[in-house]
Design a protein around this motif. Sequence first.
Motif, PDB file in Angstrom:
ATOM      1  N   LEU A   1       5.092 -17.997  19.333  1.00 52.47           N
ATOM      2  CA  LEU A   1       4.127 -16.938  19.618  1.00 52.47           C
ATOM      3  C   LEU A   1       3.347 -16.564  18.369  1.00 52.47           C
ATOM      4  CD1 LEU A   1       3.331 -15.061  22.016  1.00 52.47           C
ATOM      5  CD2 LEU A   1       4.881 -13.362  21.008  1.00 52.47           C
ATOM      6  N   ARG A   2       2.033 -16.404  18.525  1.00 56.02           N
ATOM      7  CA  ARG A   2       1.166 -16.029  17.404  1.00 56.02           C
ATOM      8  C   ARG A   2       0.406 -14.752  17.747  1.00 56.02           C
ATOM      9  NH1 ARG A   2       0.314 -20.170  13.600  1.00 56.02           N
ATOM     10  NH2 ARG A   2       1.357 -22.123  14.183  1.00 56.02           N
ATOM     11  N   ASN A   3       0.037 -14.022  16.716  1.00 52.97           N
ATOM     12  CA  ASN A   3      -0.752 -12.824  16.937  1.00 52.97           C
ATOM     13  C   ASN A   3      -2.235 -13.155  16.904  1.00 52.97           C
ATOM     14  OD1 ASN A   3      -1.427 -13.150  14.228  1.00 52.97           O
ATOM     15  ND2 ASN A   3      -0.043 -11.531  13.518  1.00 52.97           N
ATOM     16  N   ASN A   4      -3.081 -12.112  16.958  1.00 53.05           N
ATOM     17  CA  ASN A   4      -4.522 -12.365  17.014  1.00 53.05           C
ATOM     18  C   ASN A   4      -5.081 -12.880  15.692  1.00 53.05           C
ATOM     19  OD1 ASN A   4      -4.366 -10.066  15.487  1.00 53.05           O
ATOM     20  ND2 ASN A   4      -5.350  -8.724  17.018  1.00 53.05           N
ATOM     21  N   ARG A   5      -4.249 -12.939  14.655  1.00 55.11           N
ATOM     22  CA  ARG A   5      -4.656 -13.560  13.387  1.00 55.11           C
ATOM     23  C   ARG A   5      -4.073 -14.959  13.243  1.00 55.11           C
ATOM     24  NH1 ARG A   5      -3.240  -8.414  12.257  1.00 55.11           N
ATOM     25  NH2 ARG A   5      -1.200  -9.031  11.425  1.00 55.11           N
ATOM     26  N   ASN A   6      -3.526 -15.471  14.347  1.00 58.05           N
ATOM     27  CA  ASN A   6      -2.932 -16.806  14.402  1.00 58.05           C
ATOM     28  C   ASN A   6      -1.716 -16.941  13.499  1.00 58.05           C
ATOM     29  OD1 ASN A   6      -2.976 -19.344  15.677  1.00 58.05           O
ATOM     30  ND2 ASN A   6      -3.847 -20.296  13.840  1.00 58.05           N
ATOM     31  N   GLU A   7      -1.017 -15.831  13.268  1.00 57.86           N
ATOM     32  CA  GLU A   7       0.202 -15.849  12.483  1.00 57.86           C
ATOM     33  C   GLU A   7       1.408 -15.875  13.419  1.00 57.86           C
ATOM     34  OE1 GLU A   7      -1.411 -13.015   8.819  1.00 57.86           O
ATOM     35  OE2 GLU A   7      -0.393 -12.138  10.557  1.00 57.86           O
ATOM     36  N   LEU A   8       2.426 -16.637  13.039  1.00 54.34           N
ATOM     37  CA  LEU A   8       3.647 -16.677  13.824  1.00 54.34           C
ATOM     38  C   LEU A   8       4.337 -15.312  13.756  1.00 54.34           C
ATOM     39  CD1 LEU A   8       5.002 -20.184  12.772  1.00 54.34           C
ATOM     40  CD2 LEU A   8       4.110 -19.555  15.017  1.00 54.34           C
ATOM     41  N   ILE A   9       4.553 -14.724  14.913  1.00 54.55           N
ATOM     42  CA  ILE A   9       5.080 -13.364  14.956  1.00 54.55           C
ATOM     43  C   ILE A   9       6.546 -13.303  14.552  1.00 54.55           C
ATOM     44  CG2 ILE A   9       5.652 -11.466  16.531  1.00 54.55           C
ATOM     45  CD1 ILE A   9       3.091 -12.048  18.022  1.00 54.55           C
ATOM     46  N   PHE A  10       7.335 -14.255  15.012  1.00 52.73           N
ATOM     47  CA  PHE A  10       8.784 -14.159  14.860  1.00 52.73           C
ATOM     48  C   PHE A  10       9.334 -14.944  13.674  1.00 52.73           C
ATOM     49  CE2 PHE A  10       8.396 -12.860  19.274  1.00 52.73           C
ATOM     50  CZ  PHE A  10       9.358 -11.877  19.388  1.00 52.73           C
ATOM     51  N   GLN A  11       8.503 -15.613  12.916  1.00 55.59           N
ATOM     52  CA  GLN A  11       9.009 -16.545  11.911  1.00 55.59           C
ATOM     53  C   GLN A  11       9.914 -15.858  10.882  1.00 55.59           C
ATOM     54  OE1 GLN A  11       6.111 -18.364   9.228  1.00 55.59           O
ATOM     55  NE2 GLN A  11       7.160 -20.321   9.471  1.00 55.59           N
ATOM     56  N   LYS A  12       9.439 -14.789  10.253  1.00 53.02           N
ATOM     57  CA  LYS A  12      10.223 -14.112   9.228  1.00 53.02           C
ATOM     58  C   LYS A  12      11.475 -13.488   9.830  1.00 53.02           C
ATOM     59  CE  LYS A  12       6.174 -12.993   6.398  1.00 53.02           C
ATOM     60  NZ  LYS A  12       5.363 -11.905   5.818  1.00 53.02           N
ATOM     61  N   GLU A  13      11.295 -12.825  10.972  1.00 52.75           N
ATOM     62  CA  GLU A  13      12.430 -12.173  11.599  1.00 52.75           C
ATOM     63  C   GLU A  13      13.468 -13.183  12.080  1.00 52.75           C
ATOM     64  OE1 GLU A  13       9.393  -9.154  11.262  1.00 52.75           O
ATOM     65  OE2 GLU A  13       9.349 -11.237  11.936  1.00 52.75           O
ATOM     66  N   TYR A  14      13.001 -14.322  12.566  1.00 48.61           N
ATOM     67  CA  TYR A  14      13.915 -15.362  13.044  1.00 48.61           C
ATOM     68  C   TYR A  14      14.819 -15.828  11.907  1.00 48.61           C
ATOM     69  CZ  TYR A  14      15.391 -19.371  15.900  1.00 48.61           C
ATOM     70  OH  TYR A  14      16.118 -20.270  16.630  1.00 48.61           O
ATOM     71  N   ALA A  15      14.238 -16.071  10.744  1.00 50.25           N
ATOM     72  CA  ALA A  15      15.033 -16.480   9.581  1.00 50.25           C
ATOM     73  C   ALA A  15      15.981 -15.366   9.157  1.00 50.25           C
ATOM     74  CB  ALA A  15      14.115 -16.858   8.426  1.00 50.25           C
ATOM     75  N   ALA A  16      15.499 -14.124   9.186  1.00 49.84           N
ATOM     76  CA  ALA A  16      16.340 -12.992   8.787  1.00 49.84           C
ATOM     77  C   ALA A  16      17.538 -12.846   9.715  1.00 49.84           C
ATOM     78  CB  ALA A  16      15.518 -11.713   8.767  1.00 49.84           C
ATOM     79  N   VAL A  17      17.313 -13.029  11.010  1.00 47.76           N
ATOM     80  CA  VAL A  17      18.403 -12.893  11.982  1.00 47.76           C
ATOM     81  C   VAL A  17      19.405 -14.039  11.823  1.00 47.76           C
ATOM     82  CG1 VAL A  17      18.960 -12.932  14.446  1.00 47.76           C
ATOM     83  CG2 VAL A  17      17.065 -11.515  13.600  1.00 47.76           C
ATOM     84  N   LYS A  18      18.915 -15.235  11.549  1.00 48.04           N
ATOM     85  CA  LYS A  18      19.835 -16.342  11.249  1.00 48.04           C
ATOM     86  C   LYS A  18      20.733 -15.978  10.061  1.00 48.04           C
ATOM     87  CE  LYS A  18      18.551 -20.136  13.798  1.00 48.04           C
ATOM     88  NZ  LYS A  18      19.349 -21.262  14.296  1.00 48.04           N
ATOM     89  N   ALA A  19      20.140 -15.349   9.046  1.00 54.00           N
ATOM     90  CA  ALA A  19      20.911 -14.956   7.869  1.00 54.00           C
ATOM     91  C   ALA A  19      21.901 -13.849   8.203  1.00 54.00           C
ATOM     92  CB  ALA A  19      19.968 -14.509   6.752  1.00 54.00           C
TER      93      ALA A  19
END
Length: 625
Positions: free
Chosen positions: A171-189
Amino acid sequence: MTKMNKMTKIIKTIKKARSAILALLSIKTSLPSGGLGWAFTPLSIKTSLPSGGLGWAFGLVWALALTSCSDFLYEDSDQVIYADDHTLDSDADTLWSVAGIMNKLQVLADRTILLGEVRADLVSVTNNGSADLRELAQFTVGDDNKYNQPRDYYAVINNCNFFIARADTALRNNRNELIFQKEYAAVKAFRAWTYLQLVMNYGRVPFITDPILTKADAEKDYPQYDIQQVCQYLINDITPYADTEMPGYSVIRGTDSQLFYYPIYVLLGDLYLWSGQYRAAAENYYKYISTRNGNNSVYPISTNAVRFLNSDAHWISISDSWSLSSFVTETSMSTGELITMIPGDSIPSEGNYSELRDLFNTNENNDYRASIIPSQAIIDLSAAQKYCQYTTGGEFIFAPEGLTNRRNGDLRLQSVYTHDENYVIIDGKRISNFSNIMKYNTRNVHLLRRAMVYLRMAEALNRAGFPRFAFQILKQGVNNNVIDNEVIPYYPADADWLHTFNFPNNNYIIETTAGASNENTTGLHSRGCGFTAYNSSYVLPDDSTLTDAARLQYQMEHVEDLITDEEALEFAFEGHRFYDLMRIALRRNDPAYLATRVARRNGTTDAALFTKLSDTSNWYLRIEN
């Protein structure tokens, strides 16, 4: 239990969850003085939630995980919530889910410190300590002990599993940035850190990677993993996300939210260290150091230390920049010592208030009776060190013995521990045995700081076969000159690998007696023992009469002992000691290594405790089947 009773409990729980969520929605746009989790709300969620942004909360933020281990299942618990199938597919979901997981982590904060410290050798539990604390100290923990609640770990894990399974990572926002990328890595950690804590404390644990959301899920048979299996799974799981930037939610309640996350490179270092893959462990610790502040960044061991003043001939006056930088300053700036913490609430009524301040210190809340105090073992270890002073006359001398107020040897204990048998407070009230450990004068629970990364890197380098490299981290700190002159000549066959540890001389400037303002690197032992680089008695343990292989083994074991002592001096009371002793005892296949130290915490050997801890099965809490 009948189906009707089970359903009643489920409905009861959903009502509780609904009430809690409605409370969340009533939060105003200003930050509250209360709990962590809800402080996130105003940062990115507007006055209304997007559709779909709340439904999953019943299954994630409020759900507690189960395992199919009979009584441990709690399949009729009123803490279980069965969720519908929802996908996390909005930016609001991102925020709510991470906040919910952090809220669950807060429950583990105090326990993380106490399980790692009370069971070790650096503290003693006083008569004012609770029965639960005394059980921890004596390794007699029962099922009803408040610190033996494995389901709280699985609450975090299940929330993480839900996020990992349901987050729309494309999923990307209106700036074409991945919304969950940072949070996904944080949750894995988060999941990796929680599993590591769980398996260190329980030995073998049900290993679950899918969210438990239905009764059928709860009744599955899950495999039991030991620490080697857990580490290998998690290494494979989080390695692809090591370079992913952590989320940034700006400042929350005066604290930089970047401190709420566990860096994946450090986690990988820990996982490799526990699994005995020492080169990989050292590489990952170094990778964190060299990238923490951006590619090719600088993150040296600071020259902050506790020192006697040269102008004082009576060995009384002391300057202290170490404790201020290590425990008081909570910043993620490039020069910050603190790396990761679990934030806590300000007052007990807020729900996630850390009790550590009331356990380690005398204060009004505990009627001025501390429950946990420094043990005789840490007092003796601190006093046994030699403090090396550089005088104004250009000489190196050792501080005399027999100094009062814990000024013998290493000064770090004196810096953080205040004890007064006849202390006067407000209105002339006199307190006997006043005790204060300044590491616990904050509402937040600190987990990781810079010195730990360096010391664990030293531990890994030593066991990888490079004790001279590890020793330099203790004695003078490292830059490329040190590596080229003090390390590589002794291991020429490994020169290429050793050169991958790049500490540029112009960025890592070793401390000298001149004290130039640009000096930023010192040996970790110097933080409490003066100018260790010039201490003629602090030398690499060696025995030249041995053959090459035996000599290397001798150096490795004795340098490891120095590292273990340094970890005690630097991290006393911070919740790491029991695991440090456990890791080394397991590595050496020597249960007595741990048993001897813990049994002698009060100065003399507790024979019954030594016997108990000579059996490694008694090191672990139990998940009842």
